[in-house]
Every structure is written in C-alpha cells, then in structure tokens.
Design a protein around this motif. Structure first.
Motif, PDB file in Angstrom:
ATOM      1  N   ASP A 185      57.019 108.205   1.889  1.00 27.72           N
ATOM      2  CA  ASP A 185      56.680 107.661   0.565  1.00 27.72           C
ATOM      3  C   ASP A 185      55.563 108.443  -0.118  1.00 27.72           C
ATOM      4  O   ASP A 185      55.448 108.405  -1.341  1.00 27.72           O
ATOM      5  CB  ASP A 185      56.251 106.190   0.672  1.00 27.72           C
ATOM      6  CG  ASP A 185      57.404 105.263   1.018  1.00 27.72           C
ATOM      7  OD1 ASP A 185      58.574 105.691   0.941  1.00 27.72           O
ATOM      8  OD2 ASP A 185      57.124 104.095   1.369  1.00 27.72           O
ATOM      9  N   ASN A 186      54.731 109.134   0.649  1.00 30.22           N
ATOM     10  CA  ASN A 186      53.505 109.710   0.080  1.00 30.22           C
ATOM     11  C   ASN A 186      53.298 111.200   0.320  1.00 30.22           C
ATOM     12  O   ASN A 186      52.333 111.759  -0.202  1.00 30.22           O
ATOM     13  CB  ASN A 186      52.289 108.951   0.626  1.00 30.22           C
ATOM     14  CG  ASN A 186      52.288 107.520   0.187  1.00 30.22           C
ATOM     15  OD1 ASN A 186      51.971 107.216  -0.954  1.00 30.22           O
ATOM     16  ND2 ASN A 186      52.664 106.616   1.071  1.00 30.22           N
ATOM     17  N   VAL A 187      54.142 111.857   1.090  1.00 30.69           N
ATOM     18  CA  VAL A 187      53.884 113.254   1.455  1.00 30.69           C
ATOM     19  C   VAL A 187      53.778 114.155   0.224  1.00 30.69           C
ATOM     20  O   VAL A 187      52.880 115.001   0.146  1.00 30.69           O
ATOM     21  CB  VAL A 187      54.927 113.783   2.467  1.00 30.69           C
ATOM     22  CG1 VAL A 187      56.325 113.835   1.857  1.00 30.69           C
ATOM     23  CG2 VAL A 187      54.504 115.125   3.022  1.00 30.69           C
ATOM     24  N   ASP A 188      54.654 113.984  -0.747  1.00 31.93           N
ATOM     25  CA  ASP A 188      54.590 114.844  -1.934  1.00 31.93           C
ATOM     26  C   ASP A 188      53.337 114.565  -2.760  1.00 31.93           C
ATOM     27  O   ASP A 188      52.701 115.493  -3.277  1.00 31.93           O
ATOM     28  CB  ASP A 188      55.834 114.652  -2.805  1.00 31.93           C
ATOM     29  CG  ASP A 188      57.098 115.178  -2.129  1.00 31.93           C
ATOM     30  OD1 ASP A 188      56.991 116.074  -1.269  1.00 31.93           O
ATOM     31  OD2 ASP A 188      58.189 114.685  -2.464  1.00 31.93           O
ATOM     32  N   LYS A 189      52.959 113.311  -2.869  1.00 29.60           N
ATOM     33  CA  LYS A 189      51.759 112.953  -3.626  1.00 29.60           C
ATOM     34  C   LYS A 189      50.513 113.518  -2.962  1.00 29.60           C
ATOM     35  O   LYS A 189      49.627 114.056  -3.630  1.00 29.60           O
ATOM     36  CB  LYS A 189      51.642 111.431  -3.753  1.00 29.60           C
ATOM     37  CG  LYS A 189      52.711 110.825  -4.625  1.00 29.60           C
ATOM     38  CD  LYS A 189      52.585 109.319  -4.664  1.00 29.60           C
ATOM     39  CE  LYS A 189      53.686 108.708  -5.498  1.00 29.60           C
ATOM     40  NZ  LYS A 189      53.607 107.260  -5.559  1.00 29.60           N
TER      41      LYS A 189
END
Length: 165
Positions: free
Chosen positions: A15-19
């Motif tokens: 859910d958060n790796v790209d952010k």
C-alpha cells in the motif's frame, strides 16, 4: 506458514512502497538509487520494530514517521558529501540537460532551501497524506499544517521564479 504479522507487513508494504519511495526521492534530490536504498532501510526498520507500534495512530502514520526520520538522519550523516555532490550535479545540469530537467533541478534546489519540518510537510502533502496525519507525523496542529502548506507554496513559487525569498 505465513503469520498474521507477515500478512499485515506485506499489505502495509504494498500500500505504501511507492509513496515512501517518492518521499525519499524528495529528500535526496531525485537520486533514484539512493531513494531506493533509503526506502529499503525504512521497511527494514518497520519490520524490525513492528512489535513496538503502540497503536496510537494509524500504522501508515507510524511508517511515514520512520521514513521521514530515516531520510533526515541520512541527510545529517552525509551533509558534506551531498553538498559536494550537489555542486557537481548542478554544474553538469546547467551544461547538459534539457529545459524540463533543469526545471526539476531548480524545484529540488528550492525544496532543499525549506527547513526540515516544511520539507517533510511538502513531501507528505505531495503524497496526498491527509493533513491530519501530516500534523501527527510532524508533531504540529492541523491548522498549522494548512497554514504552512500555503506559505511553502508561496516560497517555492518565488524561488522557482528566481525571486528573493
């Protein structure tokens, strides 16, 4: 057998790796390999300290706090190296890049003029982290976040347009 903790970690990661990667990019002036290293370090710390999460905020807020702290610590530890590298990169950029890349370099240079808290607020805002969460991550009130975002935008606009800030 995959444990509940592993499943929860994998979900948080996906859910958060790209952010987190884009957040790290903002701190290291667009240096992709360095941002990837910092991103990996963030998620290693999250895994190592998984059980220390107190649950007083959302797990994603806790993750962003770790990411911000990891990036800031890296910058503190490598201040002199990054300054020399940035000076060399700026000379190279001015000589060889196209207009759009120069604009990005200018924007990153302007972002680096922001203080640490304002830079964190900006990067989290760009990641569309809710302002309430940003307030919790940086440790200031929600109204102060809204005010700072407006001031940061004004500062960046002046800087990018080469006006005195």
């Amino acid at each position: 057998m995959i444990t509940d903790q592993q499943k929860a970690f994998e979900q948080l990661y996906h859910d958060n790796v790209d952010k987190v990667h884009r957040l790290c990019l903002g701190y290291v002036e667009g240096n992709q390999p360095l941002a990837t290293d910092l991103q990996q370090e963030v998620f290693m710390k999250v895994w190592q300290h998984w059980n220390s999460f107190k649950g007083t905020a959302k797990r994603s807020t806790w993750l962003y706090r770790i990411a911000v702290n990891t990036c800031l610590q890296f910058l503190r530890d490598n201040k002199n190296k990054l300054t020399e590298s940035l000076d060399n990169k700026i000379e190279l950029v001015v000589e060889t890049v196209v207009d759009k890349e120069l604009q990005y370099a200018t924007l990153y240079a302007c972002m680096n003029k922001l203080n640490k808290v304002n830079k964190s607020i900006l990067l989290l805002e760009l990641e569309e982290v809710p302002q309430q969460e940003i307030a919790a991550i940086v440790g200031i009130k929600h109204n102060a976040v809204r005010t700072r975002i407006n001031r940061i935008k004004q500062q960046l606009t002046k800087c990018v347009n080469h006006e005195n800030i």
